[in-house]
Design a protein around this motif. Structure first.
Motif, short mmCIF file in Angstrom:
data_model
loop_
_atom_site.label_atom_id
_atom_site.label_comp_id
_atom_site.label_asym_id
_atom_site.label_seq_id
_atom_site.Cartn_x
_atom_site.Cartn_y
_atom_site.Cartn_z
N LEU A 1 42.17 37.38 42.24
CA LEU A 1 41.57 38.59 42.90
C LEU A 1 41.95 39.82 42.09
O LEU A 1 43.13 40.25 42.13
N LYS B 1 38.29 38.48 49.39
CA LYS B 1 37.31 39.50 49.04
C LYS B 1 36.40 39.60 50.10
O LYS B 1 35.96 40.83 50.57
N TRP C 1 38.29 41.61 52.93
CA TRP C 1 38.40 43.11 52.86
C TRP C 1 37.06 43.79 52.86
O TRP C 1 37.32 44.95 52.98
N ILE D 1 41.74 43.63 41.88
CA ILE D 1 41.37 44.92 43.13
C ILE D 1 41.49 46.14 42.42
O ILE D 1 42.46 46.54 41.68
N ILE E 1 40.14 50.65 48.79
CA ILE E 1 39.84 49.99 47.83
C ILE E 1 38.28 50.14 47.17
O ILE E 1 37.27 50.41 48.28
N THR F 1 36.49 44.66 44.49
CA THR F 1 37.18 43.55 44.23
C THR F 1 36.40 42.56 43.55
O THR F 1 35.17 42.47 43.66
#
Length: 535
Positions: A173, A140, A143, A175, A162, A165
């Motif tokens: 995780l 997380k 990203w 997403i 994205i 998250t």
């Protein structure tokens, strides 16, 4: 991985399209090396067979790394990806024969029925070399940082899809994407697979730049800038004492392609990953092993559509019409490449056989456009940037000679060291036109990230509602027929606007000594370093 979309019974036309796509997929798999690992055209994605434990391999790199963190390194390109894999390993990687995302540290990546919410599961008991956990929180954080504008991540365009998250538990995780993407697993495998230790990077960013902390099969033990990087076996590697196979890997910088071929042929080095169209034939002539996979786009001229002179589509079209891929292959590549006028290789299952091509080889029409621009007070004058290597120099000379042979156009060529070239083109966008090698396994995510008008990594400055719509349609489904329709529409839009001009089909090539074993070349050029070794 994501299941194929279920859309009810297909009509007769849809069934025909699926059958055609399946047939093309079979052709593509054969071209990538089906069955015995080698297709009828000699393309072979890897060298199988067990590698002996221990020893050292020397790998040639065309350039040093500008940065070793996954934000500033070129993570979806052959120049940096193998070294990143050595340091960080991969969440997922692209299977070389099909482009299918396969798990490594990741255990699974599955979408909900909408394709907008995905769940990532991570293998247990994986740790970074600083003994902090490789977990959902680490993914997380990484990203989120790719999306942070201050990071200036080279794969920010992939992470931009994205929305948010959420850490469900240490190894899970959730997403949520901004829009459905049935191919998000391809995005992860290509561009978001390398995870650093958040603890180490936040605690000491300057120290991390010299000694990166990952969970990969190797650790960086020595770095002589612009000369070599030495990686030694990670004693804490999550796969146990039998992996990696090698004790040490040395990446040596050698920008001259002829020197690199001779070094491997004479035993000074063991292998090199290359995007050159001519290296495969030269390596075979020297008795070297060759492993190769086709990729999307290949070598192209890219135009900066955000500023003069190439904010005018007539200028882009004039350059394309003035040049001939077949003639360029003969003169600049000594007929050893594969000429192209498309983003996609011949027989690609991603587009229909009659998909539009980009314009080329019509110097009469090119001159008309140049005269039209000159009459408006806009004679075409620009500098063409090329990376500093022998093949790029030959290509640049061809382009300069052909264009300067017409009226109302003046072209200069400038060669730059690859690190400086990347900074100028990809980061600062301080260019008018440039030679660029796109070597990716699928439209998702890199072609989307380079061409969609909303992408922060669209360094071409290209904006087209038609192109955006085709890219968005293609990422909504993994139905082969529907993807084929979307990317055929993409080719129609690109052939009209000419934001880039491809002239050589892409091939990622590894040439190597026959003693190399355990070599698997992922579609975007990454060597899986945990299994590479010697016979």
């Amino acid at each position: 991985m994501a299941p194929a979309n279920s859309r009810g019974p297909l009509g007769r036309r849809r069934r025909a399209l699926v059958a055609a796509a399946a047939a093309l997929t079979g052709l593509f798999a054969a071209a990538c090396g089906g069955g015995d690992g080698k297709g009828s055209d000699g393309v072979d994605p890897g060298v199988t067979g067990a590698a002996k434990s221990g020893g050292t391999l020397e790998v040639i790199s065309v350039t040093d790394m500008a940065r070793v963190d996954p934000f500033g390194a070129i993570s979806n390109y052959y120049t940096d990806s193998s070294r990143l894999n050595a340091m960080y390993d991969s969440l997922f990687y692209s299977e070389p024969k099909t482009g299918k995302p396969l798990p490594q540290i990741g255990e699974s990546l599955v979408p909900d029925p909408s394709g907008q919410v995905w769940t990532l599961k991570i293998k247990p008991n994986v740790k970074f070399t600083d003994d902090t956990p490789y977990d959902a929180a680490a993914v997380k954080w990484t990203w989120d940082e790719h999306k942070n504008p201050e990071r200036r991540s080279l794969v920010a365009g992939s992470a931009a899809a994205i929305d948010k998250t959420e850490v469900v538990d240490p190894l899970t995780l959730k997403i949520t994407l901004k829009a459905p993407n049935a191919n998000f697993d391809r995005v992860v495998a290509s561009s978001l697979a390398f995870i650093p230790s958040p603890t180490a990077l936040q605690k000491d960013p300057a120290g991390f730049a010299a000694k990166p902390v990952g969970a990969g099969p190797f650790v960086l033990s020595e770095w002589a800038r612009d000369s070599k990087m030495v990686f030694t076996k990670n004693p804490k590697y999550w796969q146990g004492p039998d992996r990696p196979v090698l004790d040490k890997v040395v990446f040596s910088v050698m920008s001259d392609s002829t020197q690199a071929l001779n070094s491997v042929a004479t035993g000074g080095s063991d292998l090199k990953v290359s995007a050159s169209s001519t290296d495969a034939a030269k390596a075979r002539d020297l008795g070297l092993g060759v492993s190769q996979v086709p990729v999307i786009v290949g070598e192209a001229i890219v135009f900066n559509s955000s500023k003069p002179p190439f904010d005018d589509p007539r200028a882009r079209r004039a350059v394309a019409l003035a040049l001939d891929p077949n003639e360029m292959n003969k003169i600049a590549f000594t007929n050893q490449g594969v000429p192209s006028s498309s983003l996609f290789p011949a027989d690609s299952p991603l587009v229909k056989p009659d998909a539009p091509k980009l314009p080329s080889a019509n110097r009469v029409e090119a001159q008309k456009l140049l005269d039209e621009l000159a009459a408006e007070g806009k004679p075409l004058k620009f500098t063409y940037l090329v990376p500093q290597n022998n093949q790029a120099t030959k290509t640049g000379e061809y382009v300069q000679t052909q264009l300067n042979g017409l009226k109302n156009i003046e072209v200069k060529t400038q060669a730059m060291a690859i690190v400086s070239y990347t900074q100028a083109v990809r980061v600062n966008r301080a260019f008018e036109a440039a030679l660029h090698n796109w070597t990716v396994s699928d439209v998702e995510p890199t072609v989307y990230a380079y061409l969609h008008s909303s992408s922060p990594t669209n360094f071409l400055g290209y904006k087209s509602a038609e192109t955006d719509a085709a890219l968005e349609q293609g990422r909504k489904t993994n139905d082969p027929a529907l993807r084929q329709e979307a990317y055929t529409a993409l080719m129609a839009s690109v052939s009209k606007d000419v934001p880039l001009w491809p002239y050589q089909e892409g091939r990622i090539t590894v040439f190597h000594k026959t003693s190399v074993a355990g070599l698997l070349l992922s579609n975007d050029g990454v060597l899986l370093m945990d299994r590479l070794g010697r016979r």
